[in-house]
Design a protein around this motif. Structure first.
Motif, short mmCIF file in Angstrom:
data_model
loop_
_atom_site.label_atom_id
_atom_site.label_comp_id
_atom_site.label_asym_id
_atom_site.label_seq_id
_atom_site.Cartn_x
_atom_site.Cartn_y
_atom_site.Cartn_z
N TRP A 285 0.83 -1.19 0.00
CA TRP A 285 0.00 0.00 0.00
C TRP A 285 0.88 1.26 0.00
CZ3 TRP A 285 -0.72 4.32 2.94
CH2 TRP A 285 -1.87 5.06 2.67
N ASN B 145 1.00 4.24 -2.80
CA ASN B 145 0.58 5.58 -2.37
C ASN B 145 1.76 6.45 -1.94
OD1 ASN B 145 -2.59 5.47 -2.21
ND2 ASN B 145 -1.83 3.50 -1.48
N LYS C 213 1.33 10.28 -2.09
CA LYS C 213 0.46 10.79 -1.03
C LYS C 213 1.19 10.84 0.30
CE LYS C 213 -3.77 9.00 -3.09
NZ LYS C 213 -4.84 8.01 -2.97
#
Length: 103
Positions: free
Chosen positions: A6, A10, A13
């Motif tokens: 994950w 990401n 971000k």
């Protein structure tokens, strides 16, 4: 590790919010490799993910790298604390951080 997958997906971000989640997960992964007596894997992981660090992260890596010099069942402080206590606390904190990011 699903959390690391994950983080990879990401990355932008996490960088934008200046999250240390991936670093903390990698540190925990290193500790778990030491606990499992997979020292060579731990060194390979450290070489791959702990290069170019500065400040607090560098200091944290220096502490956990000291684990390489002791058996995982050590009674030597602070390494005993890192292996036995902090690793479990880290898992709980990381779990909570990950959940917050998912929301």
């Amino acid at each position: 590790m699903p959390c690391l997958n994950w983080c990879h997906d990401n990355k932008s971000k996490l960088k934008k919010i200046k999250s240390s989640l991936e670093f903390n997960l990698r540190t925990q992964q290193f500790i778990e490799l030491i606990r499992g007596n997979k020292r060579l894997e731990a060194v390979k992981q450290a070489r791959k993910y702990f290069n170019g660090l500065e400040g607090d992260q560098l200091g944290q890596v220096q502490k956990v790298m000291g684990l390489l010099a002791f058996p995982s069942s050590t009674d030597v402080s602070p390494y005993k604390v890192i292996v036995k206590i902090l690793s479990y606390q880290n898992i709980l904190v990381l779990k909570n951080k990950f959940i917050v990011l998912l929301i």
